[in-house]
Scaffold this motif. Structure first.
Motif, mmCIF file in Angstrom:
data_model
loop_
_atom_site.group_PDB
_atom_site.id
_atom_site.type_symbol
_atom_site.label_atom_id
_atom_site.label_comp_id
_atom_site.label_asym_id
_atom_site.label_seq_id
_atom_site.Cartn_x
_atom_site.Cartn_y
_atom_site.Cartn_z
ATOM 1 N N ALA A 186 0.834 -1.207 0.000
ATOM 2 C CA ALA A 186 0.000 0.000 0.000
ATOM 3 C C ALA A 186 0.867 1.254 0.000
ATOM 4 C CB ALA A 186 -0.931 -0.007 1.216
ATOM 5 N N LEU A 187 1.963 1.249 0.758
ATOM 6 C CA LEU A 187 2.873 2.397 0.768
ATOM 7 C C LEU A 187 3.486 2.620 -0.615
ATOM 8 C CD1 LEU A 187 4.720 1.962 4.169
ATOM 9 C CD2 LEU A 187 3.385 3.935 3.458
ATOM 10 N N LEU A 188 3.953 1.549 -1.221
ATOM 11 C CA LEU A 188 4.571 1.677 -2.539
ATOM 12 C C LEU A 188 3.570 2.160 -3.580
ATOM 13 C CD1 LEU A 188 6.857 -1.492 -2.628
ATOM 14 C CD2 LEU A 188 7.554 0.895 -2.404
ATOM 15 N N SER A 189 2.377 1.594 -3.570
ATOM 16 C CA SER A 189 1.381 2.036 -4.554
ATOM 17 C C SER A 189 0.937 3.471 -4.268
ATOM 18 C CB SER A 189 0.178 1.092 -4.571
ATOM 19 O OG SER A 189 -0.519 1.137 -3.362
ATOM 20 N N GLY A 190 0.889 3.861 -2.995
ATOM 21 C CA GLY A 190 0.540 5.240 -2.655
ATOM 22 C C GLY A 190 1.576 6.240 -3.132
ATOM 23 N N VAL A 191 2.844 5.895 -2.973
ATOM 24 C CA VAL A 191 3.914 6.789 -3.440
ATOM 25 C C VAL A 191 3.882 6.893 -4.965
ATOM 26 C CG1 VAL A 191 6.425 7.042 -3.609
ATOM 27 C CG2 VAL A 191 5.385 6.457 -1.423
ATOM 28 N N ILE A 192 3.679 5.768 -5.627
ATOM 29 C CA ILE A 192 3.584 5.798 -7.092
ATOM 30 C C ILE A 192 2.391 6.655 -7.529
ATOM 31 C CG2 ILE A 192 3.082 4.376 -9.124
ATOM 32 C CD1 ILE A 192 4.779 2.157 -7.740
ATOM 33 N N ASN A 193 1.285 6.515 -6.817
ATOM 34 C CA ASN A 193 0.093 7.313 -7.124
ATOM 35 C C ASN A 193 0.373 8.810 -6.958
ATOM 36 O OD1 ASN A 193 -2.574 7.973 -7.704
ATOM 37 N ND2 ASN A 193 -3.230 7.678 -5.597
ATOM 38 N N ILE A 194 1.076 9.171 -5.892
ATOM 39 C CA ILE A 194 1.418 10.586 -5.667
ATOM 40 C C ILE A 194 2.313 11.102 -6.787
ATOM 41 C CG2 ILE A 194 2.707 12.168 -4.167
ATOM 42 C CD1 ILE A 194 1.657 10.531 -1.796
ATOM 43 N N LEU A 195 3.285 10.304 -7.183
ATOM 44 C CA LEU A 195 4.171 10.725 -8.266
ATOM 45 C C LEU A 195 3.399 10.912 -9.574
ATOM 46 C CD1 LEU A 195 7.297 8.515 -7.510
ATOM 47 C CD2 LEU A 195 7.011 10.972 -7.100
ATOM 48 N N LEU A 196 2.454 10.036 -9.840
ATOM 49 C CA LEU A 196 1.629 10.184 -11.044
ATOM 50 C C LEU A 196 0.732 11.417 -10.954
ATOM 51 C CD1 LEU A 196 0.647 6.465 -11.745
ATOM 52 C CD2 LEU A 196 2.301 7.884 -12.988
ATOM 53 N N GLN A 197 0.226 11.712 -9.734
ATOM 54 C CA GLN A 197 -0.593 12.908 -9.557
ATOM 55 C C GLN A 197 0.227 14.169 -9.808
ATOM 56 O OE1 GLN A 197 -2.269 12.758 -5.647
ATOM 57 N NE2 GLN A 197 -3.801 11.222 -6.188
ATOM 58 N N ILE A 198 1.452 14.181 -9.297
ATOM 59 C CA ILE A 198 2.322 15.348 -9.506
ATOM 60 C C ILE A 198 2.614 15.508 -10.995
ATOM 61 C CG2 ILE A 198 4.646 16.268 -9.114
ATOM 62 C CD1 ILE A 198 4.480 15.084 -6.291
ATOM 63 N N LYS A 199 2.898 14.397 -11.649
ATOM 64 C CA LYS A 199 3.159 14.441 -13.098
ATOM 65 C C LYS A 199 1.927 14.972 -13.840
ATOM 66 C CE LYS A 199 3.897 11.353 -16.961
ATOM 67 N NZ LYS A 199 3.802 9.968 -17.367
ATOM 68 N N SER A 200 0.745 14.516 -13.450
ATOM 69 C CA SER A 200 -0.488 14.958 -14.115
ATOM 70 C C SER A 200 -0.744 16.440 -13.872
ATOM 71 C CB SER A 200 -1.676 14.137 -13.616
ATOM 72 O OG SER A 200 -1.528 12.792 -13.966
ATOM 73 N N ILE A 201 -0.455 16.904 -12.659
ATOM 74 C CA ILE A 201 -0.663 18.323 -12.361
ATOM 75 C C ILE A 201 0.315 19.186 -13.160
ATOM 76 C CG2 ILE A 201 -0.377 20.083 -10.565
ATOM 77 C CD1 ILE A 201 -1.670 18.141 -8.638
ATOM 78 N N LEU A 202 1.570 18.728 -13.246
ATOM 79 C CA LEU A 202 2.564 19.494 -13.995
ATOM 80 C C LEU A 202 2.197 19.612 -15.468
ATOM 81 C CD1 LEU A 202 5.913 18.242 -12.429
ATOM 82 C CD2 LEU A 202 4.779 20.448 -12.086
ATOM 83 N N PHE A 203 1.598 18.549 -16.003
ATOM 84 C CA PHE A 203 1.235 18.573 -17.419
ATOM 85 C C PHE A 203 -0.233 18.929 -17.639
ATOM 86 C CE2 PHE A 203 4.944 15.697 -17.316
ATOM 87 C CZ PHE A 203 5.808 16.509 -18.050
ATOM 88 N N GLY A 204 -0.937 19.313 -16.561
ATOM 89 C CA GLY A 204 -2.284 19.841 -16.665
ATOM 90 C C GLY A 204 -3.373 18.847 -17.018
ATOM 91 N N THR A 205 -3.203 17.564 -16.686
ATOM 92 C CA THR A 205 -4.235 16.588 -17.050
ATOM 93 C C THR A 205 -5.093 16.158 -15.860
ATOM 94 O OG1 THR A 205 -2.701 14.741 -16.704
ATOM 95 C CG2 THR A 205 -2.862 15.652 -18.942
ATOM 96 N N LEU A 206 -4.804 16.645 -14.664
ATOM 97 C CA LEU A 206 -5.560 16.231 -13.484
ATOM 98 C C LEU A 206 -6.355 17.411 -12.950
ATOM 99 C CD1 LEU A 206 -6.023 13.867 -11.484
ATOM 100 C CD2 LEU A 206 -4.209 14.819 -10.104
ATOM 101 N N GLY A 207 -7.618 17.192 -12.669
ATOM 102 C CA GLY A 207 -8.466 18.263 -12.187
ATOM 103 C C GLY A 207 -8.422 18.428 -10.680
ATOM 104 N N GLY A 208 -7.990 17.420 -9.895
ATOM 105 C CA GLY A 208 -8.028 17.455 -8.443
ATOM 106 C C GLY A 208 -7.075 18.460 -7.841
ATOM 107 N N GLY A 209 -5.894 18.516 -8.348
ATOM 108 C CA GLY A 209 -4.929 19.507 -7.937
ATOM 109 C C GLY A 209 -4.270 19.261 -6.605
ATOM 110 N N PHE A 210 -3.936 20.372 -5.983
ATOM 111 C CA PHE A 210 -3.138 20.374 -4.762
ATOM 112 C C PHE A 210 -3.824 19.645 -3.612
ATOM 113 C CE2 PHE A 210 -1.575 22.501 -0.887
ATOM 114 C CZ PHE A 210 -0.236 22.155 -1.002
ATOM 115 N N GLY A 211 -5.106 19.821 -3.442
ATOM 116 C CA GLY A 211 -5.844 19.174 -2.355
ATOM 117 C C GLY A 211 -5.764 17.667 -2.415
ATOM 118 N N GLN A 212 -5.790 17.129 -3.610
ATOM 119 C CA GLN A 212 -5.703 15.686 -3.773
ATOM 120 C C GLN A 212 -4.312 15.184 -3.390
ATOM 121 O OE1 GLN A 212 -6.784 14.431 -7.708
ATOM 122 N NE2 GLN A 212 -7.255 12.360 -7.034
#
Length: 143
Positions: free
Chosen positions: A34-60
């Motif tokens: 769960a820790l590993l998948s959570g960290v990977i998920n966070i990294l993907l969220q950061i990547k999505s925010i940087l490239f503008g494909t995620l709507g959740g943003g900073f709060g997520q």
């Protein structure tokens, strides 16, 4: 003459300890995954925010990071239980405080709280903080 009840009691205690050890090891591996998948998920969220494909943003991301901290505290709790065969109130209180903080962060960014809910969470945080402070000030005696 051999006391069969004594032998049965020893075997039951050994079996119980083995089962508890087995269950805690399985839970520890699940928490690692769960820790590993959570960290990977966070990294993907950061990547999505940087490239503008995620709507959740900073709060997520804040919510996800706090979830990782909750998992770390649960991991510490199970490690401590495996080593000392007791659950320390400090770890459980820390995890609960982090869960409440995660809910507050998620709610603030989603703007979905009413005053009763905020008052309830504030009261819960106050009580947990008092319990945590008392546990640090008056630790249990080692036996």
């Amino acid at each position: 003459m051999i006391n069969h009840y004594k032998l049965l009691e020893i075997n039951q205690n050994q079996i119980f300890k083995k089962i508890i050890d087995f269950v805690t090891v399985i839970i520890l591996y699940i928490l690692i995954l769960a820790l590993l998948s959570g960290v990977i998920n966070i990294l993907l969220q950061i990547k999505s925010i940087l490239f503008g494909t995620l709507g959740g943003g900073f709060g997520q991301i804040v919510s996800s990071v706090l979830t990782i901290f909750v998992l770390i505290d649960l991991f510490k709790t199970f490690i401590d239980f495996r080593e000392h065969e007791e659950i320390r109130i400090t770890y459980v209180t820390d995890a609960t405080i982090l869960i409440v903080m995660r809910e507050i962060a998620a709610g603030v960014y989603a703007q979905r709280f009413d005053y009763q809910f905020i008052l309830g969470l504030s009261t819960l945080l106050l009580i947990l903080g008092i319990i945590r402070a008392l546990d640090v000030k008056y630790p249990p005696k080692s036996s």
